[in-house]
Every structure is written in structure tokens, then in C-alpha cells.
Write a protein that holds these residues in place. Structure first.
Motif, PDB file in Angstrom:
ATOM      1  N   GLY A 174      43.714  23.963  43.819  1.00  0.00           N
ATOM      2  CA  GLY A 174      42.703  24.698  43.069  1.00  0.00           C
ATOM      3  C   GLY A 174      41.274  24.526  43.508  1.00  0.00           C
ATOM      4  O   GLY A 174      40.352  24.965  42.820  1.00  0.00           O
ATOM      5  N   TYR A 175      41.041  23.899  44.667  1.00  0.00           N
ATOM      6  CA  TYR A 175      39.663  23.702  45.127  1.00  0.00           C
ATOM      7  C   TYR A 175      38.971  25.043  45.406  1.00  0.00           C
ATOM      8  O   TYR A 175      37.838  25.263  44.972  1.00  0.00           O
ATOM      9  CB  TYR A 175      39.640  22.835  46.390  1.00  0.00           C
ATOM     10  CG  TYR A 175      39.870  21.368  46.119  1.00  0.00           C
ATOM     11  CD1 TYR A 175      38.805  20.533  45.794  1.00  0.00           C
ATOM     12  CD2 TYR A 175      41.150  20.815  46.177  1.00  0.00           C
ATOM     13  CE1 TYR A 175      39.005  19.181  45.540  1.00  0.00           C
ATOM     14  CE2 TYR A 175      41.362  19.464  45.917  1.00  0.00           C
ATOM     15  CZ  TYR A 175      40.289  18.651  45.593  1.00  0.00           C
ATOM     16  OH  TYR A 175      40.497  17.317  45.325  1.00  0.00           O
ATOM     17  N   THR A 176      39.666  25.916  46.121  1.00  0.00           N
ATOM     18  CA  THR A 176      39.077  27.220  46.443  1.00  0.00           C
ATOM     19  C   THR A 176      38.950  28.083  45.197  1.00  0.00           C
ATOM     20  O   THR A 176      37.930  28.758  44.993  1.00  0.00           O
ATOM     21  CB  THR A 176      39.925  27.949  47.502  1.00  0.00           C
ATOM     22  OG1 THR A 176      40.018  27.140  48.672  1.00  0.00           O
ATOM     23  CG2 THR A 176      39.306  29.290  47.862  1.00  0.00           C
ATOM     24  N   TYR A 180      35.443  29.514  43.813  1.00  0.00           N
ATOM     25  CA  TYR A 180      35.318  30.977  43.744  1.00  0.00           C
ATOM     26  C   TYR A 180      34.950  31.427  42.333  1.00  0.00           C
ATOM     27  O   TYR A 180      34.013  32.220  42.138  1.00  0.00           O
ATOM     28  CB  TYR A 180      36.644  31.583  44.194  1.00  0.00           C
ATOM     29  CG  TYR A 180      36.711  33.080  44.240  1.00  0.00           C
ATOM     30  CD1 TYR A 180      35.698  33.839  44.806  1.00  0.00           C
ATOM     31  CD2 TYR A 180      37.834  33.750  43.744  1.00  0.00           C
ATOM     32  CE1 TYR A 180      35.794  35.220  44.867  1.00  0.00           C
ATOM     33  CE2 TYR A 180      37.937  35.125  43.809  1.00  0.00           C
ATOM     34  CZ  TYR A 180      36.910  35.853  44.371  1.00  0.00           C
ATOM     35  OH  TYR A 180      37.010  37.223  44.428  1.00  0.00           O
ATOM     36  N   THR A 181      35.677  30.925  41.341  1.00  0.00           N
ATOM     37  CA  THR A 181      35.422  31.343  39.962  1.00  0.00           C
ATOM     38  C   THR A 181      34.086  30.802  39.451  1.00  0.00           C
ATOM     39  O   THR A 181      33.370  31.493  38.720  1.00  0.00           O
ATOM     40  CB  THR A 181      36.555  30.881  39.031  1.00  0.00           C
ATOM     41  OG1 THR A 181      36.752  29.464  39.161  1.00  0.00           O
ATOM     42  CG2 THR A 181      37.867  31.580  39.384  1.00  0.00           C
ATOM     43  N   LEU A 182      33.737  29.584  39.850  1.00  0.00           N
ATOM     44  CA  LEU A 182      32.467  29.006  39.411  1.00  0.00           C
ATOM     45  C   LEU A 182      31.288  29.774  39.999  1.00  0.00           C
ATOM     46  O   LEU A 182      30.296  30.039  39.305  1.00  0.00           O
ATOM     47  CB  LEU A 182      32.396  27.534  39.819  1.00  0.00           C
ATOM     48  CG  LEU A 182      31.136  26.771  39.377  1.00  0.00           C
ATOM     49  CD1 LEU A 182      31.034  26.741  37.856  1.00  0.00           C
ATOM     50  CD2 LEU A 182      31.149  25.349  39.945  1.00  0.00           C
ATOM     51  N   GLY A 240      38.449  39.637  34.665  1.00  0.00           N
ATOM     52  CA  GLY A 240      39.865  39.968  34.762  1.00  0.00           C
ATOM     53  C   GLY A 240      40.359  39.961  36.191  1.00  0.00           C
ATOM     54  O   GLY A 240      41.472  39.494  36.488  1.00  0.00           O
ATOM     55  N   ALA A 241      39.549  40.487  37.101  1.00  0.00           N
ATOM     56  CA  ALA A 241      39.912  40.486  38.523  1.00  0.00           C
ATOM     57  C   ALA A 241      40.047  39.068  39.055  1.00  0.00           C
ATOM     58  O   ALA A 241      40.930  38.778  39.870  1.00  0.00           O
ATOM     59  CB  ALA A 241      38.865  41.262  39.322  1.00  0.00           C
ATOM     60  N   LEU A 242      39.174  38.168  38.599  1.00  0.00           N
ATOM     61  CA  LEU A 242      39.267  36.764  39.012  1.00  0.00           C
ATOM     62  C   LEU A 242      40.613  36.167  38.615  1.00  0.00           C
ATOM     63  O   LEU A 242      41.225  35.420  39.381  1.00  0.00           O
ATOM     64  CB  LEU A 242      38.135  35.956  38.374  1.00  0.00           C
ATOM     65  CG  LEU A 242      36.741  36.089  38.968  1.00  0.00           C
ATOM     66  CD1 LEU A 242      35.743  35.310  38.125  1.00  0.00           C
ATOM     67  CD2 LEU A 242      36.710  35.599  40.409  1.00  0.00           C
ATOM     68  N   LEU A 243      41.066  36.496  37.404  1.00  0.00           N
ATOM     69  CA  LEU A 243      42.351  35.968  36.940  1.00  0.00           C
ATOM     70  C   LEU A 243      43.489  36.463  37.828  1.00  0.00           C
ATOM     71  O   LEU A 243      44.368  35.683  38.220  1.00  0.00           O
ATOM     72  CB  LEU A 243      42.595  36.385  35.494  1.00  0.00           C
ATOM     73  CG  LEU A 243      43.899  35.887  34.874  1.00  0.00           C
ATOM     74  CD1 LEU A 243      43.887  34.370  34.736  1.00  0.00           C
ATOM     75  CD2 LEU A 243      44.139  36.533  33.519  1.00  0.00           C
ATOM     76  N   ALA A 244      43.478  37.751  38.156  1.00  0.00           N
ATOM     77  CA  ALA A 244      44.534  38.316  38.996  1.00  0.00           C
ATOM     78  C   ALA A 244      44.534  37.692  40.385  1.00  0.00           C
ATOM     79  O   ALA A 244      45.589  37.386  40.946  1.00  0.00           O
ATOM     80  CB  ALA A 244      44.363  39.833  39.093  1.00  0.00           C
ATOM     81  N   GLN A 245      43.355  37.477  40.950  1.00  0.00           N
ATOM     82  CA  GLN A 245      43.259  36.970  42.318  1.00  0.00           C
ATOM     83  C   GLN A 245      43.589  35.487  42.430  1.00  0.00           C
ATOM     84  O   GLN A 245      44.116  35.051  43.454  1.00  0.00           O
ATOM     85  CB  GLN A 245      41.853  37.239  42.859  1.00  0.00           C
ATOM     86  CG  GLN A 245      41.560  38.715  43.079  1.00  0.00           C
ATOM     87  CD  GLN A 245      40.135  38.956  43.525  1.00  0.00           C
ATOM     88  OE1 GLN A 245      39.270  38.079  43.443  1.00  0.00           O
ATOM     89  NE2 GLN A 245      39.859  40.156  44.000  1.00  0.00           N
ATOM     90  N   THR A 246      43.289  34.724  41.395  1.00  0.00           N
ATOM     91  CA  THR A 246      43.532  33.281  41.465  1.00  0.00           C
ATOM     92  C   THR A 246      44.952  32.894  41.048  1.00  0.00           C
ATOM     93  O   THR A 246      45.418  31.811  41.394  1.00  0.00           O
ATOM     94  CB  THR A 246      42.533  32.514  40.582  1.00  0.00           C
ATOM     95  OG1 THR A 246      42.571  33.032  39.250  1.00  0.00           O
ATOM     96  CG2 THR A 246      41.129  32.645  41.141  1.00  0.00           C
ATOM     97  N   THR A 247      45.633  33.783  40.306  1.00  0.00           N
ATOM     98  CA  THR A 247      47.008  33.493  39.882  1.00  0.00           C
ATOM     99  C   THR A 247      48.041  34.342  40.601  1.00  0.00           C
ATOM    100  O   THR A 247      49.242  34.053  40.533  1.00  0.00           O
ATOM    101  CB  THR A 247      47.162  33.706  38.358  1.00  0.00           C
ATOM    102  OG1 THR A 247      46.887  35.080  38.040  1.00  0.00           O
ATOM    103  CG2 THR A 247      46.224  32.793  37.587  1.00  0.00           C
ATOM    104  N   ASN A 248      47.578  35.407  41.280  1.00  0.00           N
ATOM    105  CA  ASN A 248      48.467  36.333  42.003  1.00  0.00           C
ATOM    106  C   ASN A 248      49.524  36.971  41.102  1.00  0.00           C
ATOM    107  O   ASN A 248      50.624  37.293  41.553  1.00  0.00           O
ATOM    108  CB  ASN A 248      49.154  35.621  43.178  1.00  0.00           C
ATOM    109  CG  ASN A 248      48.235  35.504  44.381  1.00  0.00           C
ATOM    110  OD1 ASN A 248      47.229  36.218  44.478  1.00  0.00           O
ATOM    111  ND2 ASN A 248      48.532  34.586  45.282  1.00  0.00           N
TER     112      ASN A 248
END
Length: 331
Positions: A174-176, A180-182, A240-248
Motif C-alpha cells: 500500500g505504499y503507492t 497516490y490517495t494522499l 470514487g475513481a481513487l477507490l476503483a484504481q486502488t482496489t481494482n
């Protein structure tokens, strides 16, 4: 009002806005403290990224609820649209570049928010709650009906997010994802902070306090409400896009009423009309949920409800509002 008062009023407002725009030591310390998670809580980086995503969503709701007085119970519609936009761009169109995915999702959610804003500004109070709730429920059922596209209750699969800038791949630890989210949260916060500490933000406060008096001073309050609702929708789509991209993956739950209700609870906890209240509320809510669900997965909401009652009874303007009142700096 005399001529002297007329010339002094804009100057006083400008001075107030400038004072609000200055960064305090506490603000700088807070954002520096978010970096300490990398070193002191590396095993909680995935949770920290979820907090950052949720905090950005809470900020988007606070812009319309806390600053403009638009009561919404359906803002998950824009969060979900952003998630599905980024997810479908990758899963169906084969484009997994994260930054352009964020822009696409934010633009789509903002466009839908702009269209919806023409309906939102025409109603108030209970009718407004029902309209926003209805729009959210309709979007949820539409996504469920279009299961061939969204995956329905099974969720959208096949999302492949490419490395950020072609250099930073998403790792299992989860480092990236947290970086990214921060970074996106900080960017969204900067935009929101600039908005609320501007003359436009001052007009929004006027609408919140007394919408009927705004036309008397020549303010096109409906135009202001449409603008902030569109901006809020775009920021919600970004989260919402962040959630999709970080969880796939994208589950139908991203459009649920529960997500809309939870973010309102976060704002009540932290304090509405305070951007840091939105962030604090998201931190408290998700940390309490994480700890209580580990103890009892079925009844963790009892702890949230108890905490909410304590805050409402003893700090009716939220935790930050209560602290500001004690410090004599209540706005």
C-alpha cells in the motif's frame, strides 16, 4: 448605510478572507503528520488510503452541506459514477492510466452534477432531502439493472491500473496507493480551501445563513448553488475513481444510500462547514469502525451510534466546532 461604511465593508471582508487564507502552524503540522504513517504504521497503509479517499469524499459533501446549506442524502451517486467511470475505462476500454482516469471520472461526475443542479436549486428543506435521496436510489437501481456493463451485485471486475507516470506500480503493502490517495486528497483540499476562502465562498455562507436575503443584495444565489454543486460532484467523482484504481474492483455498494449516510455522520462528528472537520470525521469514523468490527463484526455500528450521540449532545457543532468554541475562535 453611510458612504464611509460602504467603502469599509468590502475592505473588512477582504481582510477577513486574507486572514482565513493564511496557513497556520497547526495546518502545516497536520499535513506533515500524515507522512508519519509510512514509518510508524506501515501495516495500516491500506486503511490509511481508504481514509484519504473517504476524507476527500467528505470534503465534497461538506462543500454543499456545510458551506452552501444543501442537504444531500444521495451524494454517493457521484462517488459511484466516478468509480464506475474509472473502472469501465480500464475494464472495457483497456485504458488503465490512472491520472487520465481520474480526470475522466471527475469530468463525468461533474457533468452529471451540473445537470442535476438545475433540479437541486429549485427545492429546499424536506423536498431537497427527498430529491437527492431519490436521485441516489435511482442511480443505484440503474447500475444494478445494467449488470452486463457494471457487473451488478457481482461487481465490476477486470480493472487493471497501470503504474503512476509509468514508474510507480501499486504494491501489495500500500505504499503507492497511500502516496497516490494522499496527494490527491491534498490537491482536492487545496482547491476546496481556495473556494471557501474566496468571495464566492463568502456568498455561499450567505446562502446558507439566509437564502431569501441574497437576492436583495444582488446575489444570483441559484447560480452560486449550481457552481458549488457541480464542483462538489466533480470532487466526489475523483474520490470514487481513487477507490476503483486502488482496489481494482467496483462494487455496487459505491452507489448505496449507506455510503451517503455514513459521510453525513462523519461530517456531524468532525463538524460541518470546516474542511478539517470532514477529514477528522473520516479518520474517526473509519478507525472506530476498524477497531470495533474486529471486536464484533455484527454490532460495530452500536459504537458509532454511541459516539455520535455523545458528540451531538456535548458538541452540537462537531468536534472541531467544540474545540474552536473552547478556544474562542468559533466562526
Amino acid at each position: 448605510m453611510t458612504a464611509t461604511q460602504t467603502t469599509q465593508a468590502p475592505g473588512a471582508s477582504l481582510a477577513w478572507l486574507r486572514s482565513r487564507s493564511r496557513w497556520s502552524v497547526f495546518e502545516i503540522a497536520f499535513w506533515l503528520a500524515t507522512l508519519l504513517t509510512f514509518y510508524f504504521f506501515p501495516s495500516y497503509l491500506m486503511l490509511a488510503s481508504q481514509i484519504a479517499i473517504t476524507a476527500l469524499f467528505a470534503i465534497s459533501v461538506d462543500l454543499v452541506l456545510g458551506y452552501a446549506g444543501i442537504i444531500t442524502l444521495g451524494h454517493a451517486m457521484f462517488f459511484g459514477l466516478g468509480a464506475y467511470a474509472a473502472g469501465l475505462l480500464s475494464a472495457k476500454a483497456g485504458w488503465g492510466e490512472p491520472l487520465t482516469g481520474l480526470l475522466f471520472a471527475s469530468a463525468l461526475a461533474g457533468l452529471v452534477g451540473f445537470v442535476a443542479s438545475f433540479l437541486i436549486v429549485r427545492v429546499q428543506h424536506l423536498a431537497l432531502i427527498m430529491v437527492t435521496l431519490g436521485l441516489g436510489l435511482l442511480t443505484y437501481e440503474l447500475a444494478n439493472a445494467l449488470s452486463w456493463l457494471t457487473g451488478g451485485t457481482d461487481g465490476l471486475r477486470g480493472i487493471d491500473t497501470w503504474p503512476i507516470l509509468g514508474l510507480f506500480d501499486f504494491d501489495l503493502w500500500g505504499y503507492t496507493a497511500y502516496s497516490y490517495t494522499l496527494a490527491t486528497l491534498f490537491l482536492g483540499f487545496l482547491i476546496s480551501r481556495r473556494i471557501v476562502n474566496s468571495s464566492f465562498g463568502l456568498a455561499l455562507r450567505g446562502v446558507r445563513e439566509n437564502v431569501r436575503r441574497m437576492p436583495a443584495i444582488g446575489s444570483a444565489y441559484r447560480g452560486h448553488l449550481r457552481k458549488i454543486y457541480t464542483i462538489s460532484a466533480a470532487i466526489a467523482g475523483l474520490s470514487g475513481a481513487l477507490l476503483a484504481q486502488t482496489t481494482n474492483t467496483v462494487a455496487l455498494e459505491v452507489l448505496s444510500f449507506q455510503r451517503s449516510a455514513d459521510v453525513v455522520v462523519m461530517l456531524i462528528l468532525g463538524g460541518t462547514g470546516r474542511l478539517y472537520g470532514a477529514i477528522l470525521g473520516a479518520i474517526i469514523f473509519l478507525l472506530v469502525r476498524d477497531q470495533l468490527s474486529g471486536i464484533n463484526p455484527q454490532y460495530w455500528y452500536f459504537g458509532i451510534g454511541l459516539l455520535l450521540m455523545v458528540v451531538v449532545l456535548f458538541m452540537p457543532r462537531g468536534i472541531l466546532g467544540g474545540l474552536a468554541r473552547l478556544a474562542g475562535r468559533d466562526q
